[in-house]
Design a protein around this motif. Structure first.
Motif, PDB file in Angstrom:
ATOM      1  N   LEU A   2       0.832  -1.202   0.000  1.00  0.00           N
ATOM      2  CA  LEU A   2       0.000   0.000   0.000  1.00  0.00           C
ATOM      3  C   LEU A   2       0.866   1.251   0.000  1.00  0.00           C
ATOM      4  CD1 LEU A   2      -2.608  -0.972   2.744  1.00  0.00           C
ATOM      5  CD2 LEU A   2      -3.006  -0.888   0.283  1.00  0.00           C
ATOM      6  N   SER A   3       0.346   2.318  -0.579  1.00  0.00           N
ATOM      7  CA  SER A   3       1.031   3.601  -0.459  1.00  0.00           C
ATOM      8  C   SER A   3       0.884   4.075   0.991  1.00  0.00           C
ATOM      9  CB  SER A   3       0.417   4.629  -1.408  1.00  0.00           C
ATOM     10  OG  SER A   3      -0.888   4.989  -0.973  1.00  0.00           O
ATOM     11  N   PHE A   4       1.720   5.007   1.378  1.00  0.00           N
ATOM     12  CA  PHE A   4       1.641   5.565   2.729  1.00  0.00           C
ATOM     13  C   PHE A   4       0.237   6.114   2.982  1.00  0.00           C
ATOM     14  CE2 PHE A   4       1.916   9.187   5.626  1.00  0.00           C
ATOM     15  CZ  PHE A   4       2.508   8.601   6.727  1.00  0.00           C
ATOM     16  N   GLU A   5      -0.281   6.855   2.008  1.00  0.00           N
ATOM     17  CA  GLU A   5      -1.591   7.485   2.157  1.00  0.00           C
ATOM     18  C   GLU A   5      -2.706   6.441   2.266  1.00  0.00           C
ATOM     19  OE1 GLU A   5       1.315  10.220   0.527  1.00  0.00           O
ATOM     20  OE2 GLU A   5       0.681   8.251  -0.182  1.00  0.00           O
ATOM     21  N   ASP A   6      -2.641   5.391   1.452  1.00  0.00           N
ATOM     22  CA  ASP A   6      -3.662   4.343   1.528  1.00  0.00           C
ATOM     23  C   ASP A   6      -3.602   3.604   2.864  1.00  0.00           C
ATOM     24  OD1 ASP A   6      -4.635   4.955  -0.994  1.00  0.00           O
ATOM     25  OD2 ASP A   6      -3.507   3.348  -1.996  1.00  0.00           O
ATOM     26  N   ALA A   7      -2.400   3.354   3.354  1.00  0.00           N
ATOM     27  CA  ALA A   7      -2.238   2.680   4.643  1.00  0.00           C
ATOM     28  C   ALA A   7      -2.809   3.539   5.774  1.00  0.00           C
ATOM     29  CB  ALA A   7      -0.768   2.352   4.901  1.00  0.00           C
ATOM     30  N   MET A   8      -2.539   4.844   5.731  1.00  0.00           N
ATOM     31  CA  MET A   8      -3.042   5.728   6.775  1.00  0.00           C
ATOM     32  C   MET A   8      -4.571   5.826   6.708  1.00  0.00           C
ATOM     33  SD  MET A   8      -0.502   6.451   8.595  1.00  0.00           S
ATOM     34  CE  MET A   8      -1.245   7.661   9.650  1.00  0.00           C
ATOM     35  N   HIS A   9      -5.119   5.842   5.497  1.00  0.00           N
ATOM     36  CA  HIS A   9      -6.572   5.887   5.340  1.00  0.00           C
ATOM     37  C   HIS A   9      -7.211   4.624   5.921  1.00  0.00           C
ATOM     38  CE1 HIS A   9     -10.471   6.825   3.669  1.00  0.00           C
ATOM     39  NE2 HIS A   9     -10.499   5.629   3.111  1.00  0.00           N
ATOM     40  N   LEU A  33      -5.916   2.642   8.171  1.00  0.00           N
ATOM     41  CA  LEU A  33      -5.705   2.671   9.620  1.00  0.00           C
ATOM     42  C   LEU A  33      -6.756   3.556  10.297  1.00  0.00           C
ATOM     43  CD1 LEU A  33      -3.966   1.709  11.949  1.00  0.00           C
ATOM     44  CD2 LEU A  33      -2.393   3.582  11.477  1.00  0.00           C
ATOM     45  N   SER A  34      -7.031   4.695   9.695  1.00  0.00           N
ATOM     46  CA  SER A  34      -8.057   5.588  10.230  1.00  0.00           C
ATOM     47  C   SER A  34      -9.433   4.920  10.224  1.00  0.00           C
ATOM     48  CB  SER A  34      -8.091   6.876   9.393  1.00  0.00           C
ATOM     49  OG  SER A  34      -9.110   7.725   9.825  1.00  0.00           O
ATOM     50  N   SER A  35      -9.716   4.178   9.181  1.00  0.00           N
ATOM     51  CA  SER A  35     -10.982   3.463   9.080  1.00  0.00           C
ATOM     52  C   SER A  35     -11.088   2.368  10.148  1.00  0.00           C
ATOM     53  CB  SER A  35     -11.107   2.851   7.680  1.00  0.00           C
ATOM     54  OG  SER A  35     -12.282   2.114   7.550  1.00  0.00           O
ATOM     55  N   GLN A  50      -8.790  -6.737  13.489  1.00  0.00           N
ATOM     56  CA  GLN A  50      -8.585  -5.351  13.075  1.00  0.00           C
ATOM     57  C   GLN A  50      -7.375  -4.741  13.783  1.00  0.00           C
ATOM     58  OE1 GLN A  50     -10.001  -5.088  10.299  1.00  0.00           O
ATOM     59  NE2 GLN A  50     -11.412  -3.394  10.609  1.00  0.00           N
ATOM     60  N   PHE A  51      -7.209  -5.056  15.054  1.00  0.00           N
ATOM     61  CA  PHE A  51      -6.058  -4.553  15.808  1.00  0.00           C
ATOM     62  C   PHE A  51      -4.760  -5.046  15.185  1.00  0.00           C
ATOM     63  CE2 PHE A  51      -2.947  -4.855  19.279  1.00  0.00           C
ATOM     64  CZ  PHE A  51      -2.912  -3.522  19.666  1.00  0.00           C
ATOM     65  N   GLU A  52      -4.720  -6.333  14.844  1.00  0.00           N
ATOM     66  CA  GLU A  52      -3.524  -6.900  14.221  1.00  0.00           C
ATOM     67  C   GLU A  52      -3.225  -6.212  12.894  1.00  0.00           C
ATOM     68  OE1 GLU A  52      -1.690 -11.234  12.845  1.00  0.00           O
ATOM     69  OE2 GLU A  52      -3.792 -11.091  13.422  1.00  0.00           O
ATOM     70  N   ARG A  53      -4.243  -6.008  12.085  1.00  0.00           N
ATOM     71  CA  ARG A  53      -4.061  -5.315  10.800  1.00  0.00           C
ATOM     72  C   ARG A  53      -3.582  -3.882  11.043  1.00  0.00           C
ATOM     73  NH1 ARG A  53      -3.447  -5.892   5.196  1.00  0.00           N
ATOM     74  NH2 ARG A  53      -4.347  -4.070   4.212  1.00  0.00           N
ATOM     75  N   GLY A  54      -4.137  -3.232  12.032  1.00  0.00           N
ATOM     76  CA  GLY A  54      -3.730  -1.864  12.359  1.00  0.00           C
ATOM     77  C   GLY A  54      -2.271  -1.774  12.759  1.00  0.00           C
ATOM     78  N   ILE A  55      -1.808  -2.728  13.545  1.00  0.00           N
ATOM     79  CA  ILE A  55      -0.399  -2.754  13.954  1.00  0.00           C
ATOM     80  C   ILE A  55       0.495  -2.919  12.734  1.00  0.00           C
ATOM     81  CG2 ILE A  55       1.357  -4.108  15.192  1.00  0.00           C
ATOM     82  CD1 ILE A  55      -0.359  -2.359  17.016  1.00  0.00           C
ATOM     83  N   GLN A  56       0.116  -3.823  11.828  1.00  0.00           N
ATOM     84  CA  GLN A  56       0.905  -4.026  10.605  1.00  0.00           C
ATOM     85  C   GLN A  56       0.953  -2.742   9.770  1.00  0.00           C
ATOM     86  OE1 GLN A  56      -1.251  -7.255   8.827  1.00  0.00           O
ATOM     87  NE2 GLN A  56      -0.197  -8.828  10.022  1.00  0.00           N
TER      88      GLN A  56
END
Length: 80
Positions: A9-16, A18-20, A38-44
């Protein structure tokens, strides 16, 4: 729809994403299993985003001449 690996993912897509994830978790409507997933995905996502940000900061520092002899290095987050 298949979920992309965080490193693809791009930095921006990853941050989006994560925010979701944070918004979804804050609702309190997820089961314990969904929350953990979701927590595990967020940490990654956070680890990959941090690495990308560090690389960008390092590149800017070199371009600005703060450390002309510094080399870019690939950042590998610590495995947990």
């Amino acid at each position: 729809m298949a979920t992309k690996k965080p490193e693809n993912l791009s930095f921006e897509d990853a941050m989006h994403e994560l925010s979701s994830i944070v918004a979804d978790m804050e609702t309190g409507n997820l089961t314990l299993e969904q929350s953990l997933k979701q927590f595990e995905r967020g940490i990654q996502l956070a680890q990959v985003s941090s690495a990308k940000l560090q690389q960008a900061e390092q590149k800017v520092s070199i371009l600005m001449g703060n450390d002309p002899q510094a080399e870019l290095t690939h950042f590998e987050p610590a495995a947990e």
